[in-house]
Structure formats: structure tokens, C-alpha cells
Design a protein around this motif. Structure first.
Motif, mmCIF file in Angstrom:
data_model
loop_
_atom_site.group_PDB
_atom_site.id
_atom_site.type_symbol
_atom_site.label_atom_id
_atom_site.label_comp_id
_atom_site.label_asym_id
_atom_site.label_seq_id
_atom_site.Cartn_x
_atom_site.Cartn_y
_atom_site.Cartn_z
ATOM 1 N N MET A 78 0.938 2.380 -6.361
ATOM 2 C CA MET A 78 -0.298 1.667 -6.681
ATOM 3 C C MET A 78 0.084 0.477 -7.548
ATOM 4 O O MET A 78 0.929 0.598 -8.439
ATOM 5 N N VAL A 79 -0.552 -0.685 -7.274
ATOM 6 C CA VAL A 79 -0.182 -1.935 -7.937
ATOM 7 C C VAL A 79 -1.441 -2.667 -8.402
ATOM 8 O O VAL A 79 -2.470 -2.630 -7.731
ATOM 9 N N ARG A 80 -1.320 -3.366 -9.498
ATOM 10 C CA ARG A 80 -2.386 -4.221 -9.998
ATOM 11 C C ARG A 80 -1.771 -5.472 -10.598
ATOM 12 O O ARG A 80 -0.578 -5.445 -10.893
ATOM 13 N N PRO A 81 -2.435 -6.535 -10.814
ATOM 14 C CA PRO A 81 -3.774 -6.915 -10.366
ATOM 15 C C PRO A 81 -3.750 -7.407 -8.913
ATOM 16 O O PRO A 81 -2.699 -7.397 -8.270
ATOM 17 N N LEU A 82 -4.884 -7.882 -8.428
ATOM 18 C CA LEU A 82 -5.003 -8.324 -7.040
ATOM 19 C C LEU A 82 -3.966 -9.387 -6.694
ATOM 20 O O LEU A 82 -3.348 -9.332 -5.623
ATOM 21 N N LYS A 83 -3.736 -10.320 -7.576
ATOM 22 C CA LYS A 83 -2.737 -11.362 -7.338
ATOM 23 C C LYS A 83 -1.357 -10.741 -7.100
ATOM 24 O O LYS A 83 -0.587 -11.186 -6.253
ATOM 25 N N ALA A 84 -1.066 -9.683 -7.819
ATOM 26 C CA ALA A 84 0.218 -8.991 -7.664
ATOM 27 C C ALA A 84 0.285 -8.271 -6.322
ATOM 28 O O ALA A 84 1.315 -8.294 -5.654
ATOM 29 N N ILE A 85 -0.811 -7.640 -5.926
ATOM 30 C CA ILE A 85 -0.851 -6.953 -4.627
ATOM 31 C C ILE A 85 -0.583 -7.943 -3.508
ATOM 32 O O ILE A 85 0.197 -7.673 -2.587
ATOM 33 N N ASN A 86 -1.208 -9.098 -3.577
ATOM 34 C CA ASN A 86 -1.008 -10.121 -2.546
ATOM 35 C C ASN A 86 0.444 -10.594 -2.501
ATOM 36 O O ASN A 86 1.021 -10.766 -1.430
ATOM 37 N N LYS A 87 1.057 -10.767 -3.654
ATOM 38 C CA LYS A 87 2.453 -11.201 -3.722
ATOM 39 C C LYS A 87 3.378 -10.109 -3.178
ATOM 40 O O LYS A 87 4.298 -10.380 -2.402
ATOM 41 N N VAL A 88 3.131 -8.865 -3.547
ATOM 42 C CA VAL A 88 3.939 -7.745 -3.053
ATOM 43 C C VAL A 88 3.788 -7.641 -1.533
ATOM 44 O O VAL A 88 4.778 -7.477 -0.809
ATOM 45 N N HIS A 89 2.582 -7.763 -1.032
ATOM 46 C CA HIS A 89 2.333 -7.687 0.408
ATOM 47 C C HIS A 89 3.133 -8.761 1.146
ATOM 48 O O HIS A 89 3.827 -8.466 2.128
ATOM 49 N N ASN A 135 2.077 -4.767 -12.498
ATOM 50 C CA ASN A 135 2.036 -3.469 -13.156
ATOM 51 C C ASN A 135 1.677 -2.459 -12.086
ATOM 52 O O ASN A 135 0.796 -2.693 -11.275
ATOM 53 N N GLY A 136 2.390 -1.336 -12.058
ATOM 54 C CA GLY A 136 2.098 -0.349 -11.031
ATOM 55 C C GLY A 136 2.583 1.020 -11.403
ATOM 56 O O GLY A 136 3.155 1.234 -12.475
ATOM 57 N N VAL A 137 2.321 1.959 -10.501
ATOM 58 C CA VAL A 137 2.797 3.326 -10.685
ATOM 59 C C VAL A 137 3.388 3.833 -9.382
ATOM 60 O O VAL A 137 2.924 3.501 -8.294
ATOM 61 N N ASP A 138 4.430 4.618 -9.523
ATOM 62 C CA ASP A 138 5.003 5.395 -8.433
ATOM 63 C C ASP A 138 4.563 6.828 -8.666
ATOM 64 O O ASP A 138 4.816 7.390 -9.742
ATOM 65 N N MET A 139 3.901 7.415 -7.685
ATOM 66 C CA MET A 139 3.477 8.806 -7.760
ATOM 67 C C MET A 139 4.350 9.578 -6.778
ATOM 68 O O MET A 139 4.308 9.314 -5.576
ATOM 69 N N ILE A 140 5.166 10.479 -7.302
ATOM 70 C CA ILE A 140 6.190 11.151 -6.511
ATOM 71 C C ILE A 140 5.970 12.655 -6.532
ATOM 72 O O ILE A 140 5.731 13.242 -7.587
ATOM 73 N N GLU A 141 6.088 13.259 -5.349
ATOM 74 C CA GLU A 141 6.028 14.726 -5.232
ATOM 75 C C GLU A 141 7.252 15.169 -4.444
ATOM 76 O O GLU A 141 7.620 14.541 -3.449
#
Length: 130
Positions: free
Chosen positions: A106-117, A87-93
Motif C-alpha cells: 500500500m502506497v501514499r500519497p496519490l502523486k506517489a502512487i502515480n509515480k510508482v505505477h 510512504n507505504g507499507v508491505d504486508m507480508i504473510e
């Protein structure tokens, strides 16, 4: 003027990284959920977004909601990688021409951040060799 969000959704849906050339401002900045320092410039921003297209935009990817205020938007997304729900958000300007000047993920949870990384690092490396 570019219709920023319409164009972004079309590119994200199609995975067309080449279309980012027209959508990104020359001074675009990318903020990664795993890299401490902002990535400055159109080329590096395009590289990260192209890698994200390859990693995150799969059959599970969907935007859940969108909040827009002037030239900024927050787009909440959901996807799945190797059984991990992300689950995450794209913040665009964007600027007055509609070109994206700042993109933060921004991404959550920690397990997801590690997988994305893990998967983004591999995709960025593979794209460098092309």
C-alpha cells in the motif's frame, strides 16, 4: 525453516531478486497498490517484487518500523522517486516453512502512487524482454 523477515530484509537491501525463488511459496499472491486483481503464483509475484527492487530500493529507501504478529508482518517504508516522497507499507504473510504466501503493498500519497505505477510498468516491461 526460513527466517522470513531476516531473509526478506537481506534480499530487499541487496536487490537480489534471484533469492526470491527460495523465499516465495509456489502459491504466493501479490497485491499491487495499482492493479485491481491479485497477482497469483510464484512467477508473477517474483516479477512484481523484482521490479519493486529496481524501482523503490534506491539510496532513499528505508524501513521505518515493523510490526510482527505470528506469521504476519507490516513493514512501513519511505523512499523518494524523482523528488516525490513515497510512504507505504508491505504486508507480508508466510506459511509454516517461512515462505511468503501473501504480499500486499500500500502506497501514499496519490502523486506517489502515480509515480510508482509509471515506473513499475516500465520496469516490468523491461524485465520481460530479458
Amino acid at each position: 525453516m526460513i527466517d522470513t523477515l531476516k531473509t526478506w530484509h537481506e534480499l530487499a537491501h541487496s536487490g537480489n531478486a534471484d533469492g526470491l525463488d527460495d523465499l516465495l511459496a509456489d502459491n504466493a499472491v501479490f497485491h499491487s497498490p495499482v492493479v485491481h486483481t491479485p497477482q497469483e503464483g510464484k512467477a508473477i509475484t517474483k516479477a512484481y517484487l523484482a521490479a519493486a527492487f529496481g524501482v523503490l530500493n534506491n539510496d532513499h529507501f528505508e524501513y521505518l518500523r515493523e510490526i510482527v504478529d505470528g506469521n504476519t508482518a507490516v513493514l512501513e517504508f519511505r523512499t523518494e522517486l524523482d523528488g516525490t516522497v513515497i510512504n507505504g507499507v508491505d504486508m507480508i504473510e508466510w506459511d509454516e516453512t517461512g515462505r511468503i504466501r501473501d504480499f500486499k503493498v500500500m502506497v501514499r500519497p496519490l502523486k506517489a502512487i502515480n509515480k510508482v505505477h509509471e515506473m513499475m510498468a516500465a520496469m516490468l516491461e523491461a524485465n520481460k524482454r530479458r
